[in-house]
Motif scaffolding. Sequence first.
Motif, PDB file in Angstrom:
ATOM      1  N   ALA A 135       9.773  -1.238  -1.936  1.00 44.58           N
ATOM      2  CA  ALA A 135       9.072  -0.008  -2.314  1.00 44.58           C
ATOM      3  C   ALA A 135       7.955   0.297  -1.323  1.00 44.58           C
ATOM      4  CB  ALA A 135       8.507  -0.135  -3.725  1.00 44.58           C
ATOM      5  N   ARG A 136       7.918   1.544  -0.892  1.00 43.07           N
ATOM      6  CA  ARG A 136       6.850   1.981   0.006  1.00 43.07           C
ATOM      7  C   ARG A 136       5.941   2.998  -0.680  1.00 43.07           C
ATOM      8  NH1 ARG A 136       7.594   6.746   2.069  1.00 43.07           N
ATOM      9  NH2 ARG A 136       9.574   7.790   1.823  1.00 43.07           N
ATOM     10  N   LEU A 137       6.341   3.408  -1.894  1.00 45.37           N
ATOM     11  CA  LEU A 137       5.566   4.377  -2.667  1.00 45.37           C
ATOM     12  C   LEU A 137       5.239   3.820  -4.047  1.00 45.37           C
ATOM     13  CD1 LEU A 137       7.655   7.612  -1.932  1.00 45.37           C
ATOM     14  CD2 LEU A 137       5.476   6.972  -0.885  1.00 45.37           C
ATOM     15  N   CYS A 138       4.066   4.181  -4.571  1.00 38.57           N
ATOM     16  CA  CYS A 138       3.754   3.850  -5.956  1.00 38.57           C
ATOM     17  C   CYS A 138       4.645   4.712  -6.849  1.00 38.57           C
ATOM     18  CB  CYS A 138       2.275   4.091  -6.248  1.00 38.57           C
ATOM     19  SG  CYS A 138       1.764   5.828  -6.172  1.00 38.57           S
ATOM     20  N   LEU A 139       4.700   4.397  -8.121  1.00 37.03           N
ATOM     21  CA  LEU A 139       5.608   5.108  -9.015  1.00 37.03           C
ATOM     22  C   LEU A 139       5.303   6.609  -9.106  1.00 37.03           C
ATOM     23  CD1 LEU A 139       8.104   4.549 -10.619  1.00 37.03           C
ATOM     24  CD2 LEU A 139       6.689   3.979 -12.578  1.00 37.03           C
ATOM     25  N   PRO A 140       4.037   7.027  -9.268  1.00 38.30           N
ATOM     26  CA  PRO A 140       3.781   8.478  -9.308  1.00 38.30           C
ATOM     27  C   PRO A 140       4.224   9.207  -8.030  1.00 38.30           C
ATOM     28  CG  PRO A 140       1.892   7.299 -10.176  1.00 38.30           C
ATOM     29  CD  PRO A 140       2.813   6.264  -9.593  1.00 38.30           C
ATOM     30  N   CYS A 141       3.980   8.600  -6.876  1.00 40.20           N
ATOM     31  CA  CYS A 141       4.407   9.237  -5.609  1.00 40.20           C
ATOM     32  C   CYS A 141       5.923   9.256  -5.503  1.00 40.20           C
ATOM     33  CB  CYS A 141       3.787   8.515  -4.414  1.00 40.20           C
ATOM     34  SG  CYS A 141       2.011   8.832  -4.215  1.00 40.20           S
ATOM     35  N   ILE A 166       0.869  -1.185   0.000  1.00 42.75           N
ATOM     36  CA  ILE A 166       0.000   0.000   0.000  1.00 42.75           C
ATOM     37  C   ILE A 166       0.903   1.231   0.000  1.00 42.75           C
ATOM     38  CG2 ILE A 166      -1.828   1.273   1.202  1.00 42.75           C
ATOM     39  CD1 ILE A 166      -2.690  -1.504   0.180  1.00 42.75           C
ATOM     40  N   CYS A 167       0.676   2.132  -0.921  1.00 39.26           N
ATOM     41  CA  CYS A 167       1.510   3.331  -1.041  1.00 39.26           C
ATOM     42  C   CYS A 167       1.383   4.197   0.212  1.00 39.26           C
ATOM     43  CB  CYS A 167       1.102   4.129  -2.278  1.00 39.26           C
ATOM     44  SG  CYS A 167       2.031   5.659  -2.493  1.00 39.26           S
ATOM     45  N   ALA A 168       2.526   4.559   0.780  1.00 37.57           N
ATOM     46  CA  ALA A 168       2.547   5.413   1.971  1.00 37.57           C
ATOM     47  C   ALA A 168       2.185   6.852   1.625  1.00 37.57           C
ATOM     48  CB  ALA A 168       3.917   5.364   2.633  1.00 37.57           C
ATOM     49  N   GLY A 169       2.230   7.200   0.343  1.00 36.86           N
ATOM     50  CA  GLY A 169       1.913   8.560  -0.073  1.00 36.86           C
ATOM     51  C   GLY A 169       0.436   8.792  -0.325  1.00 36.86           C
ATOM     52  N   CYS A 170      -0.163   7.915  -1.140  1.00 38.22           N
ATOM     53  CA  CYS A 170      -1.550   8.145  -1.553  1.00 38.22           C
ATOM     54  C   CYS A 170      -2.516   7.061  -1.099  1.00 38.22           C
ATOM     55  CB  CYS A 170      -1.622   8.296  -3.070  1.00 38.22           C
ATOM     56  SG  CYS A 170      -1.191   6.795  -3.974  1.00 38.22           S
ATOM     57  N   GLY A 171      -2.005   5.947  -0.598  1.00 41.57           N
ATOM     58  CA  GLY A 171      -2.862   4.897  -0.065  1.00 41.57           C
ATOM     59  C   GLY A 171      -3.391   3.895  -1.076  1.00 41.57           C
ATOM     60  N   ILE A 172      -2.988   4.023  -2.341  1.00 44.75           N
ATOM     61  CA  ILE A 172      -3.444   3.043  -3.332  1.00 44.75           C
ATOM     62  C   ILE A 172      -2.528   1.816  -3.299  1.00 44.75           C
ATOM     63  CG2 ILE A 172      -4.421   4.817  -4.844  1.00 44.75           C
ATOM     64  CD1 ILE A 172      -2.042   4.212  -6.776  1.00 44.75           C
ATOM     65  N   GLU A 173      -2.991   0.744  -3.902  1.00 41.46           N
ATOM     66  CA  GLU A 173      -2.179  -0.471  -3.965  1.00 41.46           C
ATOM     67  C   GLU A 173      -1.033  -0.274  -4.957  1.00 41.46           C
ATOM     68  OE1 GLU A 173      -2.651  -5.184  -5.038  1.00 41.46           O
ATOM     69  OE2 GLU A 173      -4.384  -4.100  -4.258  1.00 41.46           O
ATOM     70  N   ILE A 174       0.163  -0.610  -4.524  1.00 35.76           N
ATOM     71  CA  ILE A 174       1.339  -0.524  -5.396  1.00 35.76           C
ATOM     72  C   ILE A 174       1.268  -1.695  -6.368  1.00 35.76           C
ATOM     73  CG2 ILE A 174       3.868  -0.595  -5.487  1.00 35.76           C
ATOM     74  CD1 ILE A 174       3.856   0.535  -2.600  1.00 35.76           C
ATOM     75  N   PRO A 175       1.444  -1.448  -7.666  1.00 36.71           N
ATOM     76  CA  PRO A 175       1.371  -2.538  -8.634  1.00 36.71           C
ATOM     77  C   PRO A 175       2.388  -3.650  -8.323  1.00 36.71           C
ATOM     78  CG  PRO A 175       1.335  -0.428  -9.758  1.00 36.71           C
ATOM     79  CD  PRO A 175       1.646  -0.158  -8.309  1.00 36.71           C
ATOM     80  N   THR A 176       1.958  -4.880  -8.531  1.00 36.85           N
ATOM     81  CA  THR A 176       2.799  -6.045  -8.269  1.00 36.85           C
ATOM     82  C   THR A 176       4.113  -5.961  -9.037  1.00 36.85           C
ATOM     83  OG1 THR A 176       0.819  -7.379  -7.900  1.00 36.85           O
ATOM     84  CG2 THR A 176       2.857  -8.568  -8.343  1.00 36.85           C
ATOM     85  N   GLU A 177       4.067  -5.459 -10.258  1.00 31.45           N
ATOM     86  CA  GLU A 177       5.282  -5.356 -11.076  1.00 31.45           C
ATOM     87  C   GLU A 177       6.325  -4.480 -10.392  1.00 31.45           C
ATOM     88  OE1 GLU A 177       2.165  -4.549 -12.297  1.00 31.45           O
ATOM     89  OE2 GLU A 177       1.819  -6.471 -13.301  1.00 31.45           O
TER      90      GLU A 177
END
Length: 121
Positions: A108-114, A89-100
Motif C-alpha cells: 500500500a502506498r496510500l492510506c485508506l481515505p486516499c 507514508i501515504c503518497a497522497g496526503c503524507g500521513i502515516e499509513i496505519p500498521t493494520e
Amino acid sequence: MNDAKRSALRARLVAEAARLEALIGAIDRLDRGSSSEVNGEIVYRDHMGDQGTATVERELDMTLEANERAELDEVRDALQRFEQGTYGICAGCGIEIPTERLEAVPTARLCLPCKQAEESR
C-alpha cells in the motif's frame, strides 16, 4: 510503527519478490518450451481443436505473466520506499499509513481515505 513490525513487513516483501520472480521464471521457461506456438508456426499433425486450446492456454499464460510482473513491480516499489525511508507514508496526503493496513496490503502506498478517493474518481 515499531521496528519489529517494519522488519516483518520488509521480510514479507522480500519473500514475495522472490516468489514472484520464481513464478515468472517458470512461466518464461514454459513459454520457451512451446516455441512453435510462440513463433506462430502451425504443426499440421495437431488437430485444429488442439491448436485452438494451445492458443488459449498461451494467451492465459501471457495474461498471468503480465499480472505477476505488475505485482512484482508493486513489491519492488514498496521495497524501494523502504530504502528511501518513505515506506508507510501515504503518497497522497503524507500521513502515516496505519500498521493494520500495511499488514493487510504490504504494498500500500496510500492510506485508506486516499485510496477510496482515488477509486471513486
